[in-house]
Design an enzyme around this catalytic site. Structure first.
Site, mmCIF file in Angstrom:
data_model
loop_
_atom_site.group_PDB
_atom_site.id
_atom_site.type_symbol
_atom_site.label_atom_id
_atom_site.label_comp_id
_atom_site.label_asym_id
_atom_site.label_seq_id
_atom_site.Cartn_x
_atom_site.Cartn_y
_atom_site.Cartn_z
ATOM 1 N N GLY A 1 111.948 -9.884 32.634
ATOM 2 C CA GLY A 1 110.669 -9.727 33.334
ATOM 3 C C GLY A 1 109.640 -9.076 32.431
ATOM 4 C CB ALA A 2 109.719 -8.576 28.878
ATOM 5 C CB SER B 1 112.537 0.333 43.869
ATOM 6 O OG SER B 1 111.480 0.763 44.712
ATOM 7 C CE1 TYR C 1 111.406 -4.615 44.853
ATOM 8 C CE2 TYR C 1 111.054 -2.486 45.884
ATOM 9 C CZ TYR C 1 111.015 -3.296 44.770
ATOM 10 O OH TYR C 1 110.587 -2.781 43.569
ATOM 11 C CB ALA C 2 115.233 -1.196 50.919
ATOM 12 C CE LYS D 1 113.977 -3.561 42.604
ATOM 13 N NZ LYS D 1 114.087 -3.977 41.205
HETATM 14 N N1 LIG Z 1 105.313 -1.779 40.084
HETATM 15 C C1 LIG Z 1 105.910 -0.948 40.913
HETATM 16 O O1 LIG Z 1 105.263 -0.196 41.642
HETATM 17 C C2 LIG Z 1 107.423 -0.908 40.978
HETATM 18 C C3 LIG Z 1 108.001 0.143 41.678
HETATM 19 C C4 LIG Z 1 109.378 0.212 41.751
HETATM 20 C C5 LIG Z 1 110.154 -0.740 41.126
HETATM 21 N N2 LIG Z 1 109.571 -1.763 40.461
HETATM 22 C C6 LIG Z 1 110.439 -2.754 39.834
HETATM 23 O O2 LIG Z 1 110.085 -2.894 38.479
HETATM 24 C C7 LIG Z 1 110.398 -4.217 38.058
HETATM 25 C C8 LIG Z 1 109.169 -4.816 37.390
HETATM 26 O O3 LIG Z 1 108.154 -4.871 38.363
HETATM 27 P P1 LIG Z 1 106.613 -5.073 38.004
HETATM 28 O O4 LIG Z 1 105.875 -4.185 38.909
HETATM 29 O O5 LIG Z 1 106.419 -5.000 36.552
HETATM 30 O O6 LIG Z 1 106.438 -6.578 38.541
HETATM 31 P P2 LIG Z 1 105.595 -7.780 37.959
HETATM 32 O O7 LIG Z 1 105.520 -8.800 39.055
HETATM 33 O O8 LIG Z 1 104.346 -7.292 37.351
HETATM 34 O O9 LIG Z 1 106.526 -8.318 36.786
HETATM 35 C C9 LIG Z 1 107.761 -8.936 37.063
HETATM 36 C C10 LIG Z 1 108.058 -9.937 35.964
HETATM 37 O O10 LIG Z 1 109.278 -10.612 36.301
HETATM 38 C C11 LIG Z 1 109.106 -11.993 36.048
HETATM 39 N N3 LIG Z 1 109.989 -12.782 36.904
HETATM 40 C C12 LIG Z 1 109.836 -12.999 38.237
HETATM 41 N N4 LIG Z 1 110.794 -13.831 38.665
HETATM 42 C C13 LIG Z 1 111.580 -14.120 37.589
HETATM 43 C C14 LIG Z 1 112.731 -14.950 37.400
HETATM 44 N N5 LIG Z 1 113.271 -15.641 38.421
HETATM 45 N N6 LIG Z 1 113.274 -15.039 36.169
HETATM 46 C C15 LIG Z 1 112.707 -14.363 35.126
HETATM 47 N N7 LIG Z 1 111.623 -13.583 35.239
HETATM 48 C C16 LIG Z 1 111.072 -13.464 36.468
HETATM 49 C C17 LIG Z 1 107.631 -12.268 36.365
HETATM 50 O O11 LIG Z 1 107.167 -13.459 35.751
HETATM 51 C C18 LIG Z 1 106.959 -11.007 35.846
HETATM 52 O O12 LIG Z 1 106.541 -11.128 34.500
HETATM 53 C C19 LIG Z 1 110.861 -4.976 39.296
HETATM 54 O O13 LIG Z 1 112.267 -5.006 39.334
HETATM 55 C C20 LIG Z 1 110.320 -4.136 40.422
HETATM 56 O O14 LIG Z 1 111.084 -4.275 41.594
HETATM 57 C C21 LIG Z 1 108.213 -1.871 40.362
#
Ligand SMILES: NC(=O)c1ccc[n+]([C@@H]2O[C@H](COP(=O)([O-])OP(=O)(O)OC[C@H]3O[C@@H](n4cnc5c(N)ncnc54)[C@H](O)[C@@H]3O)[C@@H](O)[C@H]2O)c1
Length: 264
Positions: free
Chosen positions: A15-16, A143, A156-157, A160
């Site tokens: 997810g980078a 999360s 989601y919960a 995670k």
């Molecule tokens: N942003 C927040 O507030 C927050 C809080 C708690 C946890 N998180 C967790 O952090 C992680 C990253 O979240 P974020 O906020 O950067 O989200 P984001 O949506 O900005 O980024 C997620 C990335 O994952 C990629 N992705 C989605 N589906 C995919 C798949 N099937 N295969 C490969 N890649 C895929 C997307 O293209 C995207 O680049 C997630 O696991 C999210 O649950 C985020």
């Protein structure tokens, strides 16, 4: 000061292409780690590789992590670009939907499929090589929702909380093989995922999220990346099975502000 990472360490960050994953990759690159970026979005992934390439050795593979052959694709790309996978950061994830009585069956399955099952499958694929080399750092991005009950977040919960349980199981199973597994549990960080989630809620929800905790701000990507970099480093070898909340103290406290007004 000694380097936190031995020379030549290689990391896979899922997810980078943006959000937290990109920030984590950026941080690892600045610490001398070679990074393979994994994401389903080839266009944003391509842009990100170009933008990060000035920082260090970075490559990318575009794959849908829920596809059955995704782990093999990632392992093969890592073999070509990294040499070895010393560090795996399971970060790719999608957000939750709604109350339990309203959640659609397919959405429930999709969230758990990516956030939990895909992380499990990729981890399973990288473990044999980590065991052979007796070294590994697995960091799962969980999360605060996996630690505490929040409204409208059931799918989601569950995904995670499952990831946190997977983390502890990995810690128990592979400590004797030189492999640690830890989770980072962020609070709200303003990425596209969080923006989508907050857009579906009333404005006061954002304010409550900021105010009802000891550190009254939203998180930054760098806050999360710093925690991941520590847990992924050589020097974190005695820390395993932990979930590090990076949430301004939200899940650790029941914080009641002096007053709930527009003034800070
Ligand atoms: N942003 C927040 O507030 C927050 C809080 C708690 C946890 N998180 C967790 O952090 C992680 C990253 O979240 P974020 O906020 O950067 O989200 P984001 O949506 O900005 O980024 C997620 C990335 O994952 C990629 N992705 C989605 N589906 C995919 C798949 N099937 N295969 C490969 N890649 C895929 C997307 O293209 C995207 O680049 C997630 O696991 C999210 O649950 C985020």
């Amino acid at each position: 000061m000694t380097e936190r990472f031995s020379a030549g360490r290689g990391a896979v960050v899922t997810g980078a292409a943006g959000g937290l994953g990109r920030g984590i990759a950026e941080r690892l690159l600045t610490e001398g780690v070679q990074v393979l970026l994994v994401d389903v979005d080839p266009d944003r992934l391509g842009d990100t590789v170009v933008e990060l390439s000035a920082l260090g050795q970075v490559a990318a593979v575009s794959v849908d992590l829920t596809a059955p052959d995704a782990p093999a694709t990632v392992v093969s790309a890592a073999a070509q670009n990294l040499g070895s996978i010393d560090i795996l950061v399971n970060n790719a994830g999608i957000g939750g939907s709604t109350h339990v009585h309203e959640v659609e069956e397919q959405r429930w399955r999709d969230v758990i499929e990516l956030n939990l099952h895909a992380s499990f499958r990729l981890t399973r694929a990288v473990l044999p090589d980590m065991m052979r080399r007796e070294y590994g750092r697995i960091v799962n991005i969980a999360s605060m929702n996996g630690m505490t009950g929040f409204r409208r977040s059931s799918d989601y919960a569950v995904s995670k909380a499952g990831l946190i349980a997977l983390t502890r199981s990995l810690a128990a199973d592979y400590g004797r093989h030189g492999i640690t597994a830890n989770a980072v549990a962020p609070g709200v960080v303003m990425t596209p995922l969080a923006e989508r989630m907050l857009a579906s809620r009333p404005q006061w929800y954002t304010r409550a999220n900021i105010e009802l905790k000891p550190i009254a701000r939203t998180g930054e990507t760098a806050d999360v990346a710093a925690a991941v970099a520590y847990l992924a480093s050589d020097e974190a070898g005695y820390v395993t099975g932990q979930t590090l909340a990076v949430d301004g103290g939200l899940t650790a406290t029941h914080y009641v502000p002096d007053q709930f007004s527009d003034e800070r």
